[in-house]
Scaffold this motif. Structure first.
Motif, PDB file in Angstrom:
ATOM      1  N   MET A 191       0.830  -1.189   0.000  1.00 21.47           N
ATOM      2  CA  MET A 191       0.000   0.000   0.000  1.00 21.47           C
ATOM      3  C   MET A 191       0.872   1.249   0.000  1.00 21.47           C
ATOM      4  N   ASP A 192       0.522   2.227  -0.806  1.00 21.78           N
ATOM      5  CA  ASP A 192       1.248   3.490  -0.809  1.00 21.78           C
ATOM      6  C   ASP A 192       1.155   4.103   0.577  1.00 21.78           C
ATOM      7  N   GLY A 193       2.288   4.534   1.064  1.00 22.81           N
ATOM      8  CA  GLY A 193       2.271   5.219   2.348  1.00 22.81           C
ATOM      9  C   GLY A 193       2.585   4.326   3.518  1.00 22.81           C
ATOM     10  N   CYS A 194       2.480   3.031   3.369  1.00 22.60           N
ATOM     11  CA  CYS A 194       2.836   2.140   4.480  1.00 22.60           C
ATOM     12  C   CYS A 194       4.356   1.970   4.492  1.00 22.60           C
ATOM     13  N   PRO A 195       5.030   2.405   5.545  1.00 24.36           N
ATOM     14  CA  PRO A 195       6.484   2.290   5.564  1.00 24.36           C
ATOM     15  C   PRO A 195       6.979   0.850   5.559  1.00 24.36           C
ATOM     16  N   GLU A 196       6.107  -0.076   5.916  1.00 26.00           N
ATOM     17  CA  GLU A 196       6.501  -1.489   5.936  1.00 26.00           C
ATOM     18  C   GLU A 196       6.019  -2.231   4.690  1.00 26.00           C
ATOM     19  N   HIS A 197       5.417  -1.498   3.756  1.00 24.16           N
ATOM     20  CA  HIS A 197       4.964  -2.073   2.473  1.00 24.16           C
ATOM     21  C   HIS A 197       4.032  -3.269   2.664  1.00 24.16           C
ATOM     22  N   ILE A 198       3.138  -3.136   3.607  1.00 22.11           N
ATOM     23  CA  ILE A 198       2.158  -4.189   3.853  1.00 22.11           C
ATOM     24  C   ILE A 198       1.016  -4.034   2.850  1.00 22.11           C
ATOM     25  N   ALA A 199       0.661  -5.130   2.200  1.00 21.71           N
ATOM     26  CA  ALA A 199      -0.385  -5.109   1.155  1.00 21.71           C
ATOM     27  C   ALA A 199      -1.773  -5.151   1.813  1.00 21.71           C
ATOM     28  N   ILE A 200      -2.115  -4.083   2.475  1.00 16.44           N
ATOM     29  CA  ILE A 200      -3.309  -4.071   3.327  1.00 16.44           C
ATOM     30  C   ILE A 200      -4.606  -4.469   2.589  1.00 16.44           C
ATOM     31  N   PRO A 201      -4.962  -3.811   1.487  1.00 23.20           N
ATOM     32  CA  PRO A 201      -6.237  -4.188   0.829  1.00 23.20           C
ATOM     33  C   PRO A 201      -6.261  -5.644   0.377  1.00 23.20           C
ATOM     34  N   ASP A 202      -5.142  -6.112  -0.158  1.00 22.12           N
ATOM     35  CA  ASP A 202      -5.098  -7.503  -0.644  1.00 22.12           C
ATOM     36  C   ASP A 202      -5.196  -8.495   0.517  1.00 22.12           C
ATOM     37  N   LEU A 203      -4.543  -8.159   1.625  1.00 17.15           N
ATOM     38  CA  LEU A 203      -4.614  -9.056   2.789  1.00 17.15           C
ATOM     39  C   LEU A 203      -6.024  -9.092   3.371  1.00 17.15           C
ATOM     40  N   PHE A 204      -6.681  -7.953   3.406  1.00 15.48           N
ATOM     41  CA  PHE A 204      -8.054  -7.929   3.916  1.00 15.48           C
ATOM     42  C   PHE A 204      -8.999  -8.682   2.975  1.00 15.48           C
ATOM     43  N   ALA A 205      -8.763  -8.556   1.680  1.00 14.66           N
ATOM     44  CA  ALA A 205      -9.595  -9.274   0.709  1.00 14.66           C
ATOM     45  C   ALA A 205      -9.428 -10.787   0.893  1.00 14.66           C
ATOM     46  N   LEU A 206      -8.188 -11.208   1.126  1.00 14.53           N
ATOM     47  CA  LEU A 206      -7.924 -12.637   1.335  1.00 14.53           C
ATOM     48  C   LEU A 206      -8.578 -13.124   2.636  1.00 14.53           C
ATOM     49  N   TYR A 207      -8.494 -12.328   3.656  1.00 13.09           N
ATOM     50  CA  TYR A 207      -9.115 -12.670   4.946  1.00 13.09           C
ATOM     51  C   TYR A 207     -10.636 -12.808   4.772  1.00 13.09           C
ATOM     52  N   ASN A 208     -11.236 -11.874   4.054  1.00  9.93           N
ATOM     53  CA  ASN A 208     -12.690 -11.937   3.810  1.00  9.93           C
ATOM     54  C   ASN A 208     -13.063 -13.190   3.019  1.00  9.93           C
ATOM     55  N   LYS A 209     -12.208 -13.529   2.066  1.00 10.64           N
ATOM     56  CA  LYS A 209     -12.449 -14.732   1.256  1.00 10.64           C
ATOM     57  C   LYS A 209     -12.428 -15.975   2.144  1.00 10.64           C
ATOM     58  N   GLN A 210     -11.451 -16.031   3.016  1.00 10.24           N
ATOM     59  CA  GLN A 210     -11.345 -17.188   3.917  1.00 10.24           C
ATOM     60  C   GLN A 210     -12.562 -17.244   4.852  1.00 10.24           C
ATOM     61  N   TYR A 211     -12.968 -16.089   5.338  1.00 11.71           N
ATOM     62  CA  TYR A 211     -14.112 -16.021   6.257  1.00 11.71           C
ATOM     63  C   TYR A 211     -15.393 -16.507   5.563  1.00 11.71           C
ATOM     64  N   ARG A 212     -15.541 -16.129   4.294  1.00 13.08           N
ATOM     65  CA  ARG A 212     -16.766 -16.481   3.560  1.00 13.08           C
ATOM     66  C   ARG A 212     -16.766 -17.917   3.048  1.00 13.08           C
ATOM     67  N   PHE A 213     -15.608 -18.365   2.561  1.00  9.14           N
ATOM     68  CA  PHE A 213     -15.586 -19.651   1.853  1.00  9.14           C
ATOM     69  C   PHE A 213     -14.831 -20.762   2.573  1.00  9.14           C
ATOM     70  N   GLY A 214     -14.161 -20.433   3.676  1.00  5.30           N
ATOM     71  CA  GLY A 214     -13.415 -21.441   4.408  1.00  5.30           C
ATOM     72  C   GLY A 214     -11.932 -21.438   4.054  1.00  5.30           C
ATOM     73  N   ALA A 215     -11.202 -22.253   4.806  1.00  7.99           N
ATOM     74  CA  ALA A 215      -9.742 -22.268   4.680  1.00  7.99           C
ATOM     75  C   ALA A 215      -9.293 -23.217   3.578  1.00  7.99           C
ATOM     76  N   PHE A 216      -8.974 -22.666   2.437  1.00 10.33           N
ATOM     77  CA  PHE A 216      -8.418 -23.452   1.341  1.00 10.33           C
ATOM     78  C   PHE A 216      -6.900 -23.339   1.380  1.00 10.33           C
ATOM     79  N   PRO A 217      -6.173 -24.405   0.992  1.00 10.98           N
ATOM     80  CA  PRO A 217      -4.706 -24.322   0.977  1.00 10.98           C
ATOM     81  C   PRO A 217      -4.197 -23.152   0.133  1.00 10.98           C
ATOM     82  N   SER A 218      -4.916 -22.825  -0.922  1.00 11.14           N
ATOM     83  CA  SER A 218      -4.468 -21.723  -1.783  1.00 11.14           C
ATOM     84  C   SER A 218      -4.459 -20.390  -1.034  1.00 11.14           C
TER      85      SER A 218
END
Ligand code: SF4
Length: 79
Positions: free
Chosen positions: A1-28
């Motif tokens: 993410m622009d502006g994060c000094p640690e270059h954490i991919a915040i939106p992508d990580l949250f999207a992945l978390y939401n996916k796991q929450y909705r569909f369950g824990a897939f190895p992918s």
């Protein structure tokens, strides 16, 4: 993410978390998490967060990103 000094991919990580929450824990999901937090690809991971809250200042939805990142990290690093 622009502006994060640690270059954490915040939106992508949250999207992945939401996916796991909705569909369950897939190895992918875990491999996607590894890719999104790969230092060699220039990404930081949730545990690298220094709590500067620059991201929260930019978030139009006023999400408590620092606290949520801890949950995201815990979700994908548990065995
Ligand atoms: S609080 Fe954490 S995630 Fe947000 S900009 Fe700072 S280091 Fe990045």
């Amino acid at each position: 993410m622009d502006g994060c000094p640690e270059h954490i991919a915040i939106p992508d990580l949250f999207a992945l978390y939401n996916k796991q929450y909705r569909f369950g824990a897939f190895p992918s999901h875990k491999s996607n998490y590894k890719s999104l937090t790969d230092r060699e690809k220039g990404h930081g991971s949730p545990e690298d967060c220094i709590g500067c809250r620059q991201c929260e200042g930019q978030c139009p939805q006023h999400i408590g990103i620092v606290d949520w990142l801890k949950k995201v990290g815990a979700e994908f690093t548990k065995s």
